[in-house]
Design a protein around this motif. Sequence first.
Motif, mmCIF file in Angstrom:
data_model
loop_
_atom_site.group_PDB
_atom_site.id
_atom_site.type_symbol
_atom_site.label_atom_id
_atom_site.label_comp_id
_atom_site.label_asym_id
_atom_site.label_seq_id
_atom_site.Cartn_x
_atom_site.Cartn_y
_atom_site.Cartn_z
ATOM 1 N N VAL A 207 35.383 51.252 46.468
ATOM 2 C CA VAL A 207 36.561 50.435 46.743
ATOM 3 C C VAL A 207 36.246 48.989 46.382
ATOM 4 N N VAL A 208 37.122 48.377 45.576
ATOM 5 C CA VAL A 208 36.852 47.024 45.091
ATOM 6 C C VAL A 208 38.048 46.121 45.345
ATOM 7 N N ALA A 209 37.758 44.840 45.440
ATOM 8 C CA ALA A 209 38.792 43.819 45.600
ATOM 9 C C ALA A 209 39.295 43.386 44.229
ATOM 10 N N PRO A 210 40.471 42.755 44.181
ATOM 11 C CA PRO A 210 40.951 42.206 42.908
ATOM 12 C C PRO A 210 39.933 41.233 42.323
ATOM 13 N N GLY A 211 39.746 41.295 41.013
ATOM 14 C CA GLY A 211 38.806 40.398 40.354
ATOM 15 C C GLY A 211 37.448 41.010 40.093
ATOM 16 N N PHE A 212 37.126 42.108 40.785
ATOM 17 C CA PHE A 212 35.847 42.759 40.510
ATOM 18 C C PHE A 212 35.966 43.559 39.214
ATOM 19 N N PRO A 213 34.939 43.534 38.348
ATOM 20 C CA PRO A 213 35.015 44.240 37.052
ATOM 21 C C PRO A 213 34.898 45.747 37.210
ATOM 22 N N ALA A 214 35.961 46.354 37.716
ATOM 23 C CA ALA A 214 35.947 47.784 38.022
ATOM 24 C C ALA A 214 35.757 48.634 36.771
ATOM 25 N N ALA A 215 36.379 48.248 35.666
ATOM 26 C CA ALA A 215 36.261 49.044 34.443
ATOM 27 C C ALA A 215 34.818 49.091 33.947
ATOM 28 N N SER A 216 34.118 47.982 34.044
ATOM 29 C CA SER A 216 32.719 47.950 33.611
ATOM 30 C C SER A 216 31.849 48.825 34.502
ATOM 31 N N LEU A 217 32.127 48.805 35.810
ATOM 32 C CA LEU A 217 31.369 49.651 36.727
ATOM 33 C C LEU A 217 31.641 51.126 36.438
ATOM 34 N N ALA A 218 32.908 51.479 36.236
ATOM 35 C CA ALA A 218 33.258 52.871 35.977
ATOM 36 C C ALA A 218 32.629 53.382 34.688
ATOM 37 N N SER A 219 32.627 52.565 33.650
ATOM 38 C CA SER A 219 32.074 53.004 32.365
ATOM 39 C C SER A 219 30.559 53.149 32.431
ATOM 40 N N MET A 220 29.918 52.420 33.323
ATOM 41 C CA MET A 220 28.467 52.475 33.469
ATOM 42 C C MET A 220 28.015 53.692 34.279
ATOM 43 N N TRP A 221 28.902 54.212 35.117
ATOM 44 C CA TRP A 221 28.516 55.209 36.119
ATOM 45 C C TRP A 221 27.846 56.460 35.541
ATOM 46 N N PRO A 222 28.346 57.068 34.452
ATOM 47 C CA PRO A 222 27.674 58.262 33.926
ATOM 48 C C PRO A 222 26.224 58.028 33.526
ATOM 49 N N SER A 223 25.937 56.864 32.944
ATOM 50 C CA SER A 223 24.547 56.559 32.580
ATOM 51 C C SER A 223 23.684 56.391 33.816
ATOM 52 N N VAL A 224 24.242 55.759 34.847
ATOM 53 C CA VAL A 224 23.494 55.588 36.090
ATOM 54 C C VAL A 224 23.208 56.941 36.717
ATOM 55 N N ALA B 19 36.051 32.681 40.790
ATOM 56 C CA ALA B 19 36.300 33.011 39.386
ATOM 57 C C ALA B 19 35.002 32.945 38.581
ATOM 58 N N TRP B 20 34.175 31.941 38.856
ATOM 59 C CA TRP B 20 32.868 31.835 38.192
ATOM 60 C C TRP B 20 32.024 33.066 38.518
ATOM 61 N N LEU B 21 32.001 33.454 39.772
ATOM 62 C CA LEU B 21 31.220 34.621 40.189
ATOM 63 C C LEU B 21 31.695 35.877 39.473
ATOM 64 N N GLU B 22 32.987 36.058 39.406
ATOM 65 C CA GLU B 22 33.525 37.263 38.778
ATOM 66 C C GLU B 22 33.189 37.324 37.290
ATOM 67 N N GLY B 23 33.145 36.175 36.649
ATOM 68 C CA GLY B 23 32.733 36.147 35.250
ATOM 69 C C GLY B 23 31.301 36.628 35.073
ATOM 70 N N TRP B 24 30.431 36.205 35.978
ATOM 71 C CA TRP B 24 29.040 36.624 35.884
ATOM 72 C C TRP B 24 28.851 38.086 36.275
ATOM 73 N N LEU B 25 29.632 38.569 37.236
ATOM 74 C CA LEU B 25 29.540 39.989 37.582
ATOM 75 C C LEU B 25 29.926 40.852 36.381
ATOM 76 N N GLU B 26 30.964 40.433 35.665
ATOM 77 C CA GLU B 26 31.372 41.159 34.454
ATOM 78 C C GLU B 26 30.263 41.131 33.404
ATOM 79 N N ALA B 27 29.675 39.966 33.176
ATOM 80 C CA ALA B 27 28.617 39.844 32.168
ATOM 81 C C ALA B 27 27.398 40.684 32.540
ATOM 82 N N LEU B 28 27.030 40.653 33.803
ATOM 83 C CA LEU B 28 25.862 41.415 34.247
ATOM 84 C C LEU B 28 26.106 42.911 34.163
ATOM 85 N N LEU B 29 27.276 43.369 34.608
ATOM 86 C CA LEU B 29 27.568 44.801 34.568
ATOM 87 C C LEU B 29 27.663 45.306 33.126
ATOM 88 N N SER B 30 28.312 44.548 32.266
ATOM 89 C CA SER B 30 28.447 44.976 30.867
ATOM 90 C C SER B 30 27.089 45.095 30.190
#
Length: 231
Positions: free
Chosen positions: A12-29, A201-212
């Motif tokens: 469960v995620v809040a608005p602004g969290f890079p959910a798509a990046s997390l979902a796409s990473m999940w099979p590899s994890v 907003a700065w944090l969310e940008g970095w979460l996206e970069a790190l997850l990707s």
Amino acid sequence: MEVTEIPGIGVVVAPGFPAASLASMWPSVYALPEPDRMSVILALVAAANRHRSCAADSEQFPAALVELATDPWPYESSLFSFFTAGLSALECLAFGIHALGHAADPKTFPMETEAQRRAVNIKLTSARLTTARPDDGVTHVVQELVADEAYSDWLIIRNHLSHRTAGGRTLTVVIGGPPIPDKWTMFDVPLVPELTTERLAWLEGWLEALLSSAHLFAQSIVGAGKTPPGG
């Protein structure tokens, strides 16, 4: 604040969290060997939870500012939780990236003992990535985060709030002109809602970069991965 559940993985995620990046990473994890798989999963879920807390604090901060003159506790609580949870979200992803490193190279990324796991932080992860994977995208992203002045400022504020109160505010009286917002005296920062919204907003940008970048790192270790049960 409305939250959403990522289909297939139940996070469960809040608005602004890079959910798509997390979902796409999940099979590899999910394709990682244990105990690294569970270490990465717990770190990713924790990052989502910490961001959710941070977003909730940011949402509540304007009301805390209004109450500041009569009750400073909501203001203190919001600031402490916001800066603590936000930094923790970044640290959780760094821990997860370090666990990915352990899956590929356990000697460079040791995590066998509690002391070794407790020692993992963003800067240590950056240093070990620089040694073992100097040309990887994830290495460059973590290096850039460590070098970001806004990250250093966030760390300073979090450390201050971990040991002391937020402190006083500076008021400026203007006659015949537009009002000037109060300032957080300790850090000379305007006490306005943007104090948290811009940093979120700065944090969310970095979460996206790190997850990707972590997704590509995971793929380099296990390939495309496999679908978890129920996914």
